[in-house]
Design a protein around this motif. Structure first.
Motif, mmCIF file in Angstrom:
data_model
loop_
_atom_site.group_PDB
_atom_site.id
_atom_site.type_symbol
_atom_site.label_atom_id
_atom_site.label_comp_id
_atom_site.label_asym_id
_atom_site.label_seq_id
_atom_site.Cartn_x
_atom_site.Cartn_y
_atom_site.Cartn_z
ATOM 1 N N ILE A 28 11.175 -5.669 9.575
ATOM 2 C CA ILE A 28 11.351 -7.095 9.285
ATOM 3 C C ILE A 28 10.765 -7.393 7.902
ATOM 4 O O ILE A 28 9.628 -7.030 7.603
ATOM 5 C CB ILE A 28 10.690 -7.952 10.372
ATOM 6 C CG1 ILE A 28 11.389 -7.676 11.713
ATOM 7 C CG2 ILE A 28 10.767 -9.429 10.017
ATOM 8 C CD1 ILE A 28 10.755 -8.347 12.878
ATOM 9 N N VAL A 29 11.545 -8.048 7.067
ATOM 10 C CA VAL A 29 11.156 -8.327 5.683
ATOM 11 C C VAL A 29 10.217 -9.527 5.631
ATOM 12 O O VAL A 29 10.464 -10.547 6.277
ATOM 13 C CB VAL A 29 12.413 -8.600 4.830
ATOM 14 C CG1 VAL A 29 12.039 -8.980 3.412
ATOM 15 C CG2 VAL A 29 13.318 -7.388 4.831
ATOM 16 N N ASP A 30 9.120 -9.393 4.863
ATOM 17 C CA ASP A 30 8.220 -10.519 4.625
ATOM 18 C C ASP A 30 7.606 -10.380 3.235
ATOM 19 O O ASP A 30 8.024 -9.545 2.438
ATOM 20 C CB ASP A 30 7.155 -10.637 5.719
ATOM 21 C CG ASP A 30 6.174 -9.485 5.714
ATOM 22 O OD1 ASP A 30 6.384 -8.519 4.974
ATOM 23 O OD2 ASP A 30 5.182 -9.556 6.444
ATOM 24 N N SER A 31 6.597 -11.189 2.940
ATOM 25 C CA SER A 31 6.036 -11.231 1.587
ATOM 26 C C SER A 31 5.121 -10.055 1.271
ATOM 27 O O SER A 31 4.705 -9.897 0.137
ATOM 28 C CB SER A 31 5.249 -12.531 1.402
ATOM 29 O OG SER A 31 4.157 -12.553 2.309
ATOM 30 N N GLN A 32 4.791 -9.210 2.238
ATOM 31 C CA GLN A 32 3.901 -8.081 2.007
ATOM 32 C C GLN A 32 4.628 -6.851 1.453
ATOM 33 O O GLN A 32 3.999 -5.832 1.196
ATOM 34 C CB GLN A 32 3.198 -7.694 3.313
ATOM 35 C CG GLN A 32 2.279 -8.765 3.831
ATOM 36 C CD GLN A 32 1.116 -9.006 2.875
ATOM 37 O OE1 GLN A 32 0.487 -8.084 2.415
ATOM 38 N NE2 GLN A 32 0.858 -10.276 2.575
ATOM 39 N N ASN A 37 6.810 -7.051 11.586
ATOM 40 C CA ASN A 37 6.641 -7.236 10.151
ATOM 41 C C ASN A 37 5.261 -6.742 9.700
ATOM 42 O O ASN A 37 4.806 -7.057 8.628
ATOM 43 C CB ASN A 37 6.843 -8.694 9.758
ATOM 44 C CG ASN A 37 5.829 -9.604 10.396
ATOM 45 O OD1 ASN A 37 5.118 -9.209 11.311
ATOM 46 N ND2 ASN A 37 5.768 -10.829 9.921
ATOM 47 N N THR A 38 4.597 -5.985 10.567
ATOM 48 C CA THR A 38 3.282 -5.432 10.251
ATOM 49 C C THR A 38 3.350 -3.908 10.263
ATOM 50 O O THR A 38 4.395 -3.321 10.534
ATOM 51 C CB THR A 38 2.234 -5.897 11.277
ATOM 52 O OG1 THR A 38 2.632 -5.455 12.569
ATOM 53 C CG2 THR A 38 2.086 -7.405 11.263
ATOM 54 N N GLN A 97 0.812 -1.217 0.000
ATOM 55 C CA GLN A 97 0.000 0.000 0.000
ATOM 56 C C GLN A 97 0.845 1.267 0.000
ATOM 57 O O GLN A 97 0.315 2.361 0.026
ATOM 58 C CB GLN A 97 -0.937 0.025 1.218
ATOM 59 C CG GLN A 97 -2.096 -0.934 1.124
ATOM 60 C CD GLN A 97 -1.693 -2.368 1.395
ATOM 61 O OE1 GLN A 97 -0.769 -2.636 2.138
ATOM 62 N NE2 GLN A 97 -2.384 -3.295 0.766
ATOM 63 N N GLY A 98 2.175 1.146 -0.004
ATOM 64 C CA GLY A 98 3.050 2.309 -0.095
ATOM 65 C C GLY A 98 3.575 2.835 1.219
ATOM 66 O O GLY A 98 4.235 3.874 1.243
ATOM 67 N N PHE A 99 3.315 2.163 2.330
ATOM 68 C CA PHE A 99 3.829 2.619 3.618
ATOM 69 C C PHE A 99 5.298 2.229 3.740
ATOM 70 O O PHE A 99 5.678 1.096 3.455
ATOM 71 C CB PHE A 99 3.019 2.030 4.772
ATOM 72 C CG PHE A 99 1.635 2.571 4.844
ATOM 73 C CD1 PHE A 99 1.389 3.781 5.458
ATOM 74 C CD2 PHE A 99 0.571 1.883 4.274
ATOM 75 C CE1 PHE A 99 0.108 4.291 5.521
ATOM 76 C CE2 PHE A 99 -0.704 2.385 4.324
ATOM 77 C CZ PHE A 99 -0.944 3.602 4.950
ATOM 78 N N CYS A 100 6.138 3.173 4.189
ATOM 79 C CA CYS A 100 7.580 2.940 4.208
ATOM 80 C C CYS A 100 8.005 2.160 5.452
ATOM 81 O O CYS A 100 7.360 2.216 6.499
ATOM 82 C CB CYS A 100 8.323 4.264 4.132
ATOM 83 S SG CYS A 100 7.959 5.381 5.481
ATOM 84 N N MET A 101 9.104 1.435 5.290
ATOM 85 C CA MET A 101 9.684 0.709 6.409
ATOM 86 C C MET A 101 10.425 1.704 7.298
ATOM 87 O O MET A 101 10.958 2.696 6.818
ATOM 88 C CB MET A 101 10.675 -0.343 5.906
ATOM 89 C CG MET A 101 10.051 -1.455 5.117
ATOM 90 S SD MET A 101 11.280 -2.549 4.402
ATOM 91 C CE MET A 101 11.869 -3.415 5.829
ATOM 92 N N MET A 102 10.467 1.419 8.594
ATOM 93 C CA MET A 102 11.179 2.293 9.517
ATOM 94 C C MET A 102 12.110 1.463 10.376
ATOM 95 O O MET A 102 11.697 0.469 10.979
ATOM 96 C CB MET A 102 10.205 3.062 10.395
ATOM 97 C CG MET A 102 10.879 4.068 11.269
ATOM 98 S SD MET A 102 9.702 5.127 12.072
ATOM 99 C CE MET A 102 10.797 6.034 13.121
#
Length: 125
Positions: free
Chosen positions: A69-73, A38-39, A27-32
């Motif tokens: 945390i990297v996952d399939s999403q 992972n959510t 959905q375009g939310f950035c990782m921090m």
């Protein structure tokens, strides 16, 4: 921190070490960095925190960010080459970027400005 072995990308990536610097979910939310999940979580941001620019003094804002945390999403994963491998990868490691010409917008090169001024003085009526 250590990197990721890039051999899973194929034989051309043999010997390369990559480091994760960020990414976005579907959905375009950035990782921090520092959010050990992972959510998606909602955090209260204030001045000086990453992923937030303060519009008015003292204002805080609650924003949704993705955990680190990297996952399939994830749809985008930002990577940096930490160690170069055995062979060149076309379009990635075979050329070097000229960092002096990447600037765009309000910060113009002084040479361009001076050449425009001299052109304007020569062509005005």
């Amino acid at each position: 921190s250590s990197g990721i072995n890039a051999e899973y990308g194929g034989d051309e990536w043999k010997g390369y070490i990559l480091k994760i610097t960020g990414g976005n979910d579907l959905q375009g939310f950035c990782m921090m960095q520092g959010v050990l999940s992972n959510t998606r979580v909602r955090l209260l941001f204030k001045k000086g925190m990453p992923n937030y620019t303060e519009k008015r003094k003292g204002v805080r804002k609650r924003k949704s960010v993705r955990g680190c945390i990297v996952d399939s999403q994830l749809s985008v994963l930002d990577l940096v080459v930490v160690k170069k491998g055995d062979n060149e990868i076309p379009g990635l490691t075979d050329t070097t970027a000229d960092k002096g010409k990447i600037k765009v917008g309000a910060k113009r090169d002084r040479e361009d400005t001076l050449s425009f001024i001299s052109w304007f003085e020569d062509n005005r009526m």
